[in-house]
Design an enzyme around this catalytic site. Structure first.
Site, PDB file in Angstrom:
ATOM      1  N   SER A 145       0.831  -1.219   0.000  1.00 24.55           N
ATOM      2  CA  SER A 145       0.000   0.000   0.000  1.00 24.55           C
ATOM      3  C   SER A 145       0.859   1.261   0.000  1.00 24.55           C
ATOM      4  O   SER A 145       0.482   2.275  -0.604  1.00 24.55           O
ATOM      5  CB  SER A 145      -0.991  -0.007   1.166  1.00 24.55           C
ATOM      6  OG  SER A 145      -0.341   0.196   2.393  1.00 24.55           O
ATOM      7  N   HIS A 198       8.814   3.183   8.565  1.00 22.56           N
ATOM      8  CA  HIS A 198       8.622   2.330   9.739  1.00 22.56           C
ATOM      9  C   HIS A 198       7.378   2.794  10.482  1.00 22.56           C
ATOM     10  O   HIS A 198       7.201   3.999  10.691  1.00 22.56           O
ATOM     11  CB  HIS A 198       9.856   2.411  10.648  1.00 22.56           C
ATOM     12  CG  HIS A 198       9.736   1.543  11.862  1.00 22.56           C
ATOM     13  ND1 HIS A 198       9.833   0.173  11.786  1.00 22.56           N
ATOM     14  CD2 HIS A 198       9.480   1.841  13.147  1.00 22.56           C
ATOM     15  CE1 HIS A 198       9.649  -0.335  13.002  1.00 22.56           C
ATOM     16  NE2 HIS A 198       9.438   0.656  13.843  1.00 22.56           N
ATOM     17  N   GLU A 232       1.281   7.101   6.967  1.00 22.58           N
ATOM     18  CA  GLU A 232       2.388   6.594   6.142  1.00 22.58           C
ATOM     19  C   GLU A 232       2.201   6.997   4.681  1.00 22.58           C
ATOM     20  O   GLU A 232       3.134   7.415   4.009  1.00 22.58           O
ATOM     21  CB  GLU A 232       2.476   5.061   6.240  1.00 22.58           C
ATOM     22  CG  GLU A 232       2.864   4.546   7.611  1.00 22.58           C
ATOM     23  CD  GLU A 232       2.977   3.036   7.644  1.00 22.58           C
ATOM     24  OE1 GLU A 232       3.475   2.444   6.673  1.00 22.58           O
ATOM     25  OE2 GLU A 232       2.546   2.435   8.649  1.00 22.58           O
ATOM     26  N   ASP A 288      16.019  -0.238  11.408  1.00 21.85           N
ATOM     27  CA  ASP A 288      15.137   0.807  11.939  1.00 21.85           C
ATOM     28  C   ASP A 288      15.904   1.913  12.652  1.00 21.85           C
ATOM     29  O   ASP A 288      15.455   2.468  13.673  1.00 21.85           O
ATOM     30  CB  ASP A 288      14.059   0.195  12.866  1.00 21.85           C
ATOM     31  CG  ASP A 288      13.152  -0.765  12.113  1.00 21.85           C
ATOM     32  OD1 ASP A 288      13.001  -0.598  10.885  1.00 21.85           O
ATOM     33  OD2 ASP A 288      12.614  -1.684  12.743  1.00 21.85           O
ATOM     34  N   ARG A 307      13.324  -8.108   4.534  1.00 21.16           N
ATOM     35  CA  ARG A 307      14.638  -8.766   4.591  1.00 21.16           C
ATOM     36  C   ARG A 307      15.659  -7.808   5.182  1.00 21.16           C
ATOM     37  O   ARG A 307      15.647  -6.609   4.867  1.00 21.16           O
ATOM     38  CB  ARG A 307      15.132  -9.168   3.189  1.00 21.16           C
ATOM     39  CG  ARG A 307      14.213 -10.060   2.398  1.00 21.16           C
ATOM     40  CD  ARG A 307      13.925 -11.373   3.062  1.00 21.16           C
ATOM     41  NE  ARG A 307      15.111 -12.176   3.348  1.00 21.16           N
ATOM     42  CZ  ARG A 307      15.105 -13.230   4.158  1.00 21.16           C
ATOM     43  NH1 ARG A 307      14.006 -13.581   4.781  1.00 21.16           N
ATOM     44  NH2 ARG A 307      16.207 -13.923   4.352  1.00 21.16           N
ATOM     45  N   LEU A 311      19.265  -6.255   5.230  1.00 25.50           N
ATOM     46  CA  LEU A 311      20.202  -5.996   4.133  1.00 25.50           C
ATOM     47  C   LEU A 311      21.634  -6.023   4.652  1.00 25.50           C
ATOM     48  O   LEU A 311      21.907  -5.595   5.777  1.00 25.50           O
ATOM     49  CB  LEU A 311      19.882  -4.636   3.510  1.00 25.50           C
ATOM     50  CG  LEU A 311      18.469  -4.539   2.914  1.00 25.50           C
ATOM     51  CD1 LEU A 311      18.118  -3.097   2.587  1.00 25.50           C
ATOM     52  CD2 LEU A 311      18.355  -5.422   1.678  1.00 25.50           C
TER      53      LEU A 311
HETATM   54  C1  GRF Z   1       3.885  -0.653   6.679  1.00 26.58           C
HETATM   55  O1  GRF Z   1       3.239  -0.483   7.907  1.00 26.58           O
HETATM   56  C2  GRF Z   1       5.301  -0.164   6.766  1.00 26.58           C
HETATM   57  O2  GRF Z   1       5.463   0.914   7.631  1.00 26.58           O
HETATM   58  C3  GRF Z   1       6.032  -1.366   7.299  1.00 26.58           C
HETATM   59  O3  GRF Z   1       5.407  -2.466   6.709  1.00 26.58           O
HETATM   60  C4  GRF Z   1       4.080  -2.123   6.347  1.00 26.58           C
HETATM   61  C5  GRF Z   1       3.958  -2.375   4.881  1.00 26.58           C
HETATM   62  O4  GRF Z   1       2.651  -2.147   4.415  1.00 26.58           O
HETATM   63  N1  GRF Z   1       7.439  -1.242   7.040  1.00 26.58           N
HETATM   64  P1  GRF Z   1       2.398  -2.025   2.860  1.00 26.58           P
HETATM   65  O5  GRF Z   1       2.951  -3.279   2.204  1.00 26.58           O
HETATM   66  O6  GRF Z   1       3.089  -0.789   2.381  1.00 26.58           O
HETATM   67  O7  GRF Z   1       0.923  -1.945   2.723  1.00 26.58           O
END
Ligand code: GRF
Length: 217
Positions: free
Chosen positions: A15, A112, A177, A148, A94, A96
């Site tokens: 998403s 994140h 996000e 992170d 994954r 890195l």
């Molecule tokens: C999101 O919450 C992102 O912050 C985290 O993993 C999730 C991925 O969601 N790293 P999407 O695949 O972008 O919907």
């Protein structure tokens, strides 16, 4: 100025990737999504990417056993083949290798679902509720070898409600996000973000907290 060529790395529904694709449909946006790369052939986001006419590649990590360096090298060759300038991790699950991260220093972003440095790792929303956090949110940062961590480009906050469930909180953070990732990538693609002593300067200044916060809808 030519648009930066961006690869989005995903492992799942994608998403955030979709939010970046939508933003980049505007020709005045300073980046174009030229590649979506997944370590999983069944990642839902690959369908969205293909529906949007974006090139996809799969580098299946299970083919590389424990050899992260070889897996990363295989990804690197895909990124080079597509002449990628910037990499966005978007739910890419994954770890890195340091050598790969170094190749993309200050050119690889991650999102994140927490206000870093709080709640690194997984299950951030459940942990925020368990710990009684009053403010929660999401962070876009440059990737460094430590998971992170890395210079923070942008954060967005949401208030935690007394009756929140993990799902409800996750949904409000996800909406944030989807707003901050395109905004942060825009700043980076415009060359407005510089890392000095491990911190991001935007247009040469440290962004004050209030300006860095995107209030929840
Ligand atoms: C999101 O919450 C992102 O912050 C985290 O993993 C999730 C991925 O969601 N790293 P999407 O695949 O972008 O919907």
């Amino acid at each position: 100025m030519s648009r930066k060529r961006v690869a989005v790395l995903i492992s799942g529904r994608g998403s955030n990737m979709a939010a970046l694709i939508e933003a980049a449909k505007d020709k005045s946006y300073p980046a174009e999504i030229v590649l979506v790369l997944s370590n999983k052939a069944d990642a839902g986001g690959l369908v969205t990417a293909r529906d949007n006419g974006i090139a996809t590649e799969i580098v299946d990590h299970t083919q590389f056993g424990k050899d992260r360096v070889a897996f990363d090298a295989a990804m690197q060759s895909k990124l080079e083949a597509h002449r990628v300038d910037l990499v966005c991790l978007a739910g890419f699950m994954r770890l890195l290798s340091p050598g790969f991260v170094d190749l993309w220093q200050n050119r690889m972003l991650n999102i994140h679902p927490a206000l870093l440095p709080a709640f690194k790792g997984l299950d951030t929303h459940a942990r925020a509720l368990t710990e009684g956090a009053k403010i929660h949110g999401a962070t876009v940062h440059f990737v460094v070898p430590e998971m992170d961590a890395g210079p923070i480009i942008m954060q967005g906050a949401v208030a935690v409600r007394p009756d929140d469930t993990e799902a409800a909180l996750a949904a409000r953070v996800l909406a944030v996000e989807h707003r901050i990732y395109p905004s942060a990538l825009k700043l980076v693609a415009e060359g407005r973000v510089r890392v000095v002593d491990g911190r991001c300067l935007i247009d040469g200044v440290a962004v004050p907290d209030a300006a860095a916060l995107v209030p929840s809808a």
